[in-house]
Write a protein that holds these residues in place. Structure first.
Motif, PDB file in Angstrom:
ATOM      1  N   GLN A  23      72.749  52.178 101.199  1.00 32.95           N
ATOM      2  CA  GLN A  23      72.246  51.230 101.714  1.00 32.95           C
ATOM      3  C   GLN A  23      71.201  50.291 101.667  1.00 32.95           C
ATOM      4  N   GLY A  24      71.218  49.158 102.422  1.00 34.78           N
ATOM      5  CA  GLY A  24      69.841  48.042 101.488  1.00 34.78           C
ATOM      6  C   GLY A  24      70.233  47.299 100.616  1.00 34.78           C
ATOM      7  N   ALA A  25      69.718  46.093 100.492  1.00 36.26           N
ATOM      8  CA  ALA A  25      69.828  45.222  99.065  1.00 36.26           C
ATOM      9  C   ALA A  25      69.281  45.695  97.852  1.00 36.26           C
ATOM     10  N   ARG A  26      69.952  45.052  97.211  1.00 36.46           N
ATOM     11  CA  ARG A  26      69.651  46.088  95.300  1.00 36.46           C
ATOM     12  C   ARG A  26      68.737  45.150  94.777  1.00 36.46           C
ATOM     13  N   THR A  27      67.592  44.945  95.591  1.00 37.52           N
ATOM     14  CA  THR A  27      66.401  43.987  94.534  1.00 37.52           C
ATOM     15  C   THR A  27      66.201  44.492  93.656  1.00 37.52           C
ATOM     16  N   ASN A  28      66.530  43.785  93.146  1.00 35.55           N
ATOM     17  CA  ASN A  28      65.822  43.785  91.229  1.00 35.55           C
ATOM     18  C   ASN A  28      65.070  42.799  90.870  1.00 35.55           C
ATOM     19  N   LEU A  29      63.774  43.090  90.707  1.00 37.12           N
ATOM     20  CA  LEU A  29      62.106  41.944  90.255  1.00 37.12           C
ATOM     21  C   LEU A  29      62.119  41.517  88.890  1.00 37.12           C
ATOM     22  N   ILE A  30      62.253  40.899  88.508  1.00 32.94           N
ATOM     23  CA  ILE A  30      61.527  40.494  87.109  1.00 32.94           C
ATOM     24  C   ILE A  30      60.592  39.695  87.746  1.00 32.94           C
ATOM     25  N   ALA A  31      59.224  39.891  86.491  1.00 32.08           N
ATOM     26  CA  ALA A  31      58.090  39.150  86.601  1.00 32.08           C
ATOM     27  C   ALA A  31      57.530  38.961  85.556  1.00 32.08           C
ATOM     28  N   ARG A  32      57.804  37.732  85.016  1.00 33.46           N
ATOM     29  CA  ARG A  32      57.243  37.391  82.914  1.00 33.46           C
ATOM     30  C   ARG A  32      56.454  35.990  83.184  1.00 33.46           C
ATOM     31  N   ARG A  33      56.366  36.181  81.694  1.00 34.18           N
ATOM     32  CA  ARG A  33      55.416  34.793  81.277  1.00 34.18           C
ATOM     33  C   ARG A  33      55.725  34.388  80.316  1.00 34.18           C
ATOM     34  N   ARG A  34      55.703  33.220  80.147  1.00 31.03           N
ATOM     35  CA  ARG A  34      56.478  31.632  79.592  1.00 31.03           C
ATOM     36  C   ARG A  34      55.239  31.333  78.941  1.00 31.03           C
ATOM     37  N   SER A  35      55.470  31.648  77.196  1.00 27.68           N
ATOM     38  CA  SER A  35      54.196  30.770  76.433  1.00 27.68           C
ATOM     39  C   SER A  35      54.608  30.028  74.832  1.00 27.68           C
ATOM     40  N   GLY A  36      56.547  30.541  75.300  1.00 31.03           N
ATOM     41  CA  GLY A  36      56.620  30.567  73.977  1.00 31.03           C
ATOM     42  C   GLY A  36      56.770  31.800  72.989  1.00 31.03           C
ATOM     43  N   ARG A  37      56.537  32.678  72.807  1.00 27.80           N
ATOM     44  CA  ARG A  37      55.899  34.456  72.171  1.00 27.80           C
ATOM     45  C   ARG A  37      57.476  34.467  72.503  1.00 27.80           C
ATOM     46  N   PRO A  38      57.648  35.233  71.125  1.00 24.14           N
ATOM     47  CA  PRO A  38      58.744  35.750  71.558  1.00 24.14           C
ATOM     48  C   PRO A  38      58.648  37.192  73.232  1.00 24.14           C
ATOM     49  N   VAL A  39      59.522  37.749  73.129  1.00 24.74           N
ATOM     50  CA  VAL A  39      59.912  38.042  74.524  1.00 24.74           C
ATOM     51  C   VAL A  39      59.531  39.666  74.397  1.00 24.74           C
ATOM     52  N   LEU A  40      59.144  40.785  75.420  1.00 29.00           N
ATOM     53  CA  LEU A  40      58.982  42.104  75.417  1.00 29.00           C
ATOM     54  C   LEU A  40      59.531  42.345  76.553  1.00 29.00           C
ATOM     55  N   GLY A  41      60.697  42.739  76.846  1.00 30.59           N
ATOM     56  CA  GLY A  41      60.629  43.829  77.794  1.00 30.59           C
ATOM     57  C   GLY A  41      61.009  44.802  78.115  1.00 30.59           C
ATOM     58  N   LEU A  42      59.753  45.315  79.354  1.00 28.47           N
ATOM     59  CA  LEU A  42      59.281  46.439  79.641  1.00 28.47           C
ATOM     60  C   LEU A  42      59.989  47.136  81.332  1.00 28.47           C
ATOM     61  N   TYR A  43      60.646  48.009  80.494  1.00 28.32           N
ATOM     62  CA  TYR A  43      61.568  48.239  81.523  1.00 28.32           C
ATOM     63  C   TYR A  43      61.375  49.203  83.158  1.00 28.32           C
ATOM     64  N   PHE A  44      61.497  49.364  83.902  1.00 30.34           N
ATOM     65  CA  PHE A  44      61.004  49.962  84.716  1.00 30.34           C
ATOM     66  C   PHE A  44      62.236  50.509  85.940  1.00 30.34           C
ATOM     67  N   HIS A  45      62.919  51.970  85.834  1.00 31.21           N
ATOM     68  CA  HIS A  45      63.670  52.256  87.334  1.00 31.21           C
ATOM     69  C   HIS A  45      61.926  52.736  88.431  1.00 31.21           C
ATOM     70  N   VAL A  46      62.843  51.855  90.087  1.00 25.36           N
ATOM     71  CA  VAL A  46      62.102  52.363  90.578  1.00 25.36           C
ATOM     72  C   VAL A  46      62.221  53.222  91.543  1.00 25.36           C
ATOM     73  N   ASP A  47      63.284  53.922  91.780  1.00 35.87           N
ATOM     74  CA  ASP A  47      64.249  54.356  92.546  1.00 35.87           C
ATOM     75  C   ASP A  47      63.257  55.525  92.588  1.00 35.87           C
ATOM     76  N   THR A  48      63.946  56.821  93.345  1.00 32.96           N
ATOM     77  CA  THR A  48      63.405  58.378  93.343  1.00 32.96           C
ATOM     78  C   THR A  48      64.214  59.262  93.476  1.00 32.96           C
TER      79      THR A  48
END
Length: 436
Positions: free
Chosen positions: A83-108
């Motif tokens: 039950q409940g919305a499956r809300t994912n969040l992306i928080a990022r910086r944009r400066s033109g550098r290559p991107v590194l994704g840092l992945y976490f699952h938030v459920d337990t």
């Protein structure tokens, strides 16, 4: 905040490491607030609240935030507990550098019986931090926040723009959040997955997993009328042959070995698994139960075929109880992750050594029967996945008393900061080499 002056012979990264050590206690406070948000799956009702907490954490870092909900028709299991919305969040910086994704699952996982402390309240015993999700994997979020704040406060130049991925439903479910982000083309660069161990490990991949919910239907009558109700009335009794058939199938499946390298010290190859994970039915002694449910968990090797593995179980169930009224529902599925090594791994190994103090000859490559949602990511074309985490053999992950330690959080923060830093091992950075 004004950055402290760099003394002669002192690098920006060493200043960053010192700032991590100075601010380490803030990670404990962060983790306490995260553990207090109930993100248990099932049911998965706390994702929106957790996204809000993460937004408050990253706001001072100037990260751009975007919430992405997985459409309900993709994750909803008919009659299931989610039950409940499956809300994912992306928080990022944009400066033109290559991107590194840092992945976490938030459920337990749900808190199992046997906790001596409140699982949703972080309890501290010296350096040990006890609470559900502390090691798997909210403690890793605290470590990354510690690293990013250290970079911000010391003015450390970064070689990558961090993109934090706070994702839903890794612990179960049909459509994990990172799968949806990958399917929508929202992942960039390469990704560091924190769903691993605090160990000098080179990831070789992992098994897949699926869960089947078997619903055996009967007919509710007064217990005194059981003898006249017919053999199909008692759902629990109708399920007994099914349970016996699954128990007989279990050792056969356990003989199926994988070519994935086993962890150091393992005494046998990695093998497929079949488990009866839950069984529910009945309400009281005066009533014949009309339904009995069995939850089956099947871990399958990369060499196995999902459809064949599922069909084998369903055939065994129907053969064991040909006259019973049965529903079989797929409630969760994680694909196997194939070999995720790639060009960024050598630099990541050095970063792990910088944080945890590993020697180069300590690193070994191995797989696991534990599962990941990154098989779905690889299916969209992103093959290389870096791996780390806070899990240790005694961390009690998924069990009462789960814990991590403050020294491990600090060490992981240093590893992440080193990898993000533009000054750290540019000779091993594929992006820096390409620029040359």
């Amino acid at each position: 905040m004004v950055s402290p002056p760099i003394r002669p012979g002192q690098s920006g990264l060493s200043l960053g490491f010192a700032e991590i050590e100075r601010a380490a206690e803030s990670a404990v406070d962060d983790l306490a607030r995260m553990v207090a948000v109930d993100t248990t799956f099932p049911p998965g009702a706390g994702y929106q609240a957790f996204a809000g907490l993460m937004e408050s954490f990253v706001a001072p870092l100037g990260l751009e935030c975007r919430r992405i909900d997985v459409p309900e028709h993709l994750w909803r299991v008919h009659g299931g507990p989610a039950q409940g919305a499956r809300t994912n969040l992306i928080a990022r910086r944009r400066s033109g550098r290559p991107v590194l994704g840092l992945y976490f699952h938030v459920d337990t996982v749900p808190a199992a019986p046997g906790w001596a402390t409140d699982p949703l309240h972080l309890t501290r015993e010296g350096d040990r931090l006890i609470g559900i999700g502390s090691a798997d994997m909210k403690g890793t979020i605290a470590a990354v926040l510690l690293a990013l704040r250290a970079a911000d406060r010391t003015g450390l130049p970064l070689g990558y723009d961090p993109m934090l991925l706070f994702c839903t439903d890794e612990e179960g479910g049909l459509y994990p959040g990172v799968r949806y982000l990958a399917d929508q083309g929202l992942l960039e660069g390469h990704i560091l997955n924190f769903n691993g161990a605090a160990a000098p490990r080179i990831w070789a991949g992992c098994f897949g997993l699926f869960t089947l919910l078997v619903k055996v239907h009967g007919r509710t009558v007064h217990a005194s009328e059981a003898a006249n109700a017919g053999s199909g009335a008692n759902a629990i009794e109708a399920a007994l042959p099914i349970l016996n058939a699954l128990a007989a199938l279990k050792p056969d499946i356990a003989q199926r070995m994988s070519a994935l390298p086993a962890p150091p010290g393992a005494t046998r190859p990695l093998a497929a698994q079949l488990d009866i994970s839950a069984a529910h039915g009945g309400q009281c002694g005066g009533q014949i139960p009309s339904r009995f449910e069995i939850l089956i968990c099947r871990r399958y090797a990369p060499e196995e075929d999902f459809l064949a593995a599922r069909r084998e179980i369903e055939d065994a169930i129907r053969k064991a109880a040909p006259l019973a009224e049965i529903e079989i529902v797929l409630t969760g599925h994680l694909m196997p992750t194939s070999d995720p090594t790639g060009p960024h791994w050598p630099r990541w190994q050095d970063a792990l050594s910088a944080g945890f103090g590993y020697a180069p000859d300590e690193f070994a490559k191995w797989g696991a029967t534990s599962c990941s949602d990154f098989g779905w990511v690889q299916a969209t074309g992103m093959q290389e996945i870096l791996l780390t985490g806070l899990g240790r053999p005694d961390s009690r992950i998924h069990a009462p008393g789960e814990f991590t330690t403050l020294p491990d959080i600090v060490a992981l923060a240093k590893s992440v900061l080193a990898y993000l830093s533009a000054e750290f091992r540019p000779d091993l950075s594929p992006e820096a080499i390409a620029i040359r």
